[in-house]
Design a protein around this motif. Sequence first.
Motif, PDB file in Angstrom:
ATOM      1  N   MET A  71       0.838  -1.204   0.000  1.00  0.00           N
ATOM      2  CA  MET A  71       0.000   0.000   0.000  1.00  0.00           C
ATOM      3  C   MET A  71       0.874   1.256   0.000  1.00  0.00           C
ATOM      4  N   TYR A  72       1.981   1.199   0.738  1.00  0.00           N
ATOM      5  CA  TYR A  72       2.879   2.360   0.782  1.00  0.00           C
ATOM      6  C   TYR A  72       3.494   2.612  -0.602  1.00  0.00           C
TER       7      TYR A  72
ATOM      8  N   MET B 225       5.610  10.063   9.512  1.00  0.00           N
ATOM      9  CA  MET B 225       4.300   9.393   9.574  1.00  0.00           C
ATOM     10  C   MET B 225       3.228  10.289  10.174  1.00  0.00           C
TER      11      MET B 225
ATOM     12  N   CYS C 284       2.214  12.643   7.072  1.00  0.00           N
ATOM     13  CA  CYS C 284       1.615  12.048   5.876  1.00  0.00           C
ATOM     14  C   CYS C 284       0.106  11.854   6.053  1.00  0.00           C
ATOM     15  N   PRO C 285      -0.705  12.305   5.083  1.00  0.00           N
ATOM     16  CA  PRO C 285      -2.159  12.101   5.218  1.00  0.00           C
ATOM     17  C   PRO C 285      -2.553  10.621   5.266  1.00  0.00           C
ATOM     18  N   PHE C 286      -1.698   9.760   4.688  1.00  0.00           N
ATOM     19  CA  PHE C 286      -2.010   8.320   4.718  1.00  0.00           C
ATOM     20  C   PHE C 286      -1.264   7.607   5.848  1.00  0.00           C
ATOM     21  N   GLY C 287      -0.305   8.279   6.442  1.00  0.00           N
ATOM     22  CA  GLY C 287       0.479   7.635   7.499  1.00  0.00           C
ATOM     23  C   GLY C 287       1.484   6.643   6.951  1.00  0.00           C
ATOM     24  N   ILE C 288       2.064   6.942   5.803  1.00  0.00           N
ATOM     25  CA  ILE C 288       3.053   6.021   5.218  1.00  0.00           C
ATOM     26  C   ILE C 288       4.277   5.953   6.138  1.00  0.00           C
ATOM     27  N   ASP C 289       4.679   4.718   6.436  1.00  0.00           N
ATOM     28  CA  ASP C 289       5.773   4.477   7.378  1.00  0.00           C
ATOM     29  C   ASP C 289       7.085   4.308   6.608  1.00  0.00           C
TER      30      ASP C 289
END
Lengths: 415, 237
Positions: free
Chosen positions: A23-24, A103, A106-111
């Motif tokens: 997903m990232y 994180m 990021c609006p998606f919280g990509i790690d």
Amino acid sequence: MDAKLKQELIQTFSERLSQAAKMYMENCSRCGLCIEACHAYASSPETRYTAVGRAQNIRRIYEEYFKKGKIAKKLNEAVELSDFWMEKVYETAYTCTGCRRCMTYCPFGIDTGVIQGIAKMMLITADQEPKALSMLADMSIAKGKTIEKTKTNFAAAAKNLEKEVLERWRSEGGEDVVPLDVQDANVLYVALAGKHSIIPAAAIMNAAKEKWSLSYFEAVNFGAFVGNPAKTKEIAGRIIDEAKRLNVKEVVICECGTAYRVMKHMTGEKPFGVITFAELIARYIEQGRIKLDKSKLPGKVTYHDPCQIARQGGIYEPPRYVLNHLTDHFVEMTPNRQANWCCGGGGGLVAIGEKDFRMKSAKVKADQVKATGAEVLCTACENCHTQLSDLNEHYGLGVEVMYLSDLTAKALVQD
Amino acid sequence: MVNQIFYVITVPMVYLAVAWCLVGIAVKVARVAKTPAHPFTLKIFPDKDHPVPSAVWGALSMPTVRRHNPTFWVFLILFHIGVALLILSHLDMLPWFNIYPEDSPNMIGNGAVGVVVTAAILYFLLRRFAGPLREVSVPADYLLLFLLFCVAMSGDIISWANSWSENGFVLTKQDFGEYLNGLFHFSWADPAETIDGGHYVVLVTHVFLANLFLMVLPFSKIMHTFFAIPLNKLRRG
């Protein structure tokens, strides 16, 4: 780069593509919000030192080998694996401390840590990882295999620490000052290799009349630093086995952020609790098991939240609770807690040296410390302590960098 | 020949694009769903009491963007709400929806929604030309935004500029409604038979660009529409 290695690297990449990683890889919209999040970029504005910049090195390889369509590859700037791109993979792996501050932007919280994990594993496959980290990880594993042969020496070394522990806290008659192999102990304390990590902790636990046992193993997990999940598991497994054998209630990790995160969050369910030493001190104060003398710590004190126990572990308040019992002059850094700037020493950077980069990339941290006007800079992580000490020297901050445990042990009130 | 091309665009290509898009989305989602979960938590602390509602709210309201770049957040919110309203206003053209009065020539928002969405897309596009964002942007980022801009712009001409005649709307919402209704009922009717005039070519352009967008969607980062919530859930444990 030969075809065989290329194939092995693609295979490694593929094995690291968890659901989250996939997903990232596919959903970053390159909105750029993470750019401002990284301490390295804030200190030295180069786009390669941003979460998205580092991730793009890996994402472009992903586009080439895991996506279809020639046009799409061109439009997404896919790149073939080469020696040049392996250098970029190295940049992704070892210019990032894995602090995960990005994180929180990021609006998606990509790690980025997950993407960094792919980069680190590719380097291992290509035999291009920092050898110091691999060697240290292998040494930890070897120690686990030969522990029975070294126990006597370890016990002798622990015995040698008694005098210094007793200087911090007088012991009751017949009590083991640095106990080992205590069956059914409440606490298995896992220290670092070095007496600085054992003496203050032993004094505090003895003062609290704790039934504790010192682990034969060091807490630090070089397997995690080098990004090898199998070695990470094996290194942590030695401590887990010891805790099970002794049937302890809790494993208490010394002031080492990565060791805590690995033990608490990366090694599955365990039949014992896992806490940081900061939490244990806070508990002793709360329960009235230790008393602290505030006069031992004059002047302004500030606290640096280590990323691995704070953002990654939620240990925000216990260290502050302890500090507020150590001083009336505690001042917060700005920003702090979840938004705190990383010190710039994590992810194995301190262990492999990289001093020029560490100093350059952490100017923002030095500025943050300076702005507090504090005389004592306290933290609860060995990596942070080393990096902050280097920053102190490099930028002439004029602070004294101290461990929370050391400050506490020095302030113990002897009844 | 031109009429035949227009027919292909406005009828068979629409079905193809929609089918392509739906299958593409399903395949992409299924591929991710069947991939093993990450071996350990990726949560960021402090803990959220209700991670799922919190992830949904986080994905929809983008609090991290609001905190760190309020201007960008305003455009993002306007864009996303605008897109939702545009989807609704397209459905409103069908006879069984009556959000706006059936006899009104206007779409929901009287054309303003589309203009706001277009302005937001333009902002997203222009900000990529400056600073470090330019360095991390790839051609796909610009092209996707440009395609979206063209879809929105052609839509604006239909919903708004279409009314800039002495007699008001050249083509009315009812005309488009009849076309959409035909598509929904698989009538395979040629919209040119009921919609005529100079603006028909704008409709064909809009439909063509929208078809392209639908076909590109499963392969683009617009897939974040479906992954924003699961992604936000990861950092909430």
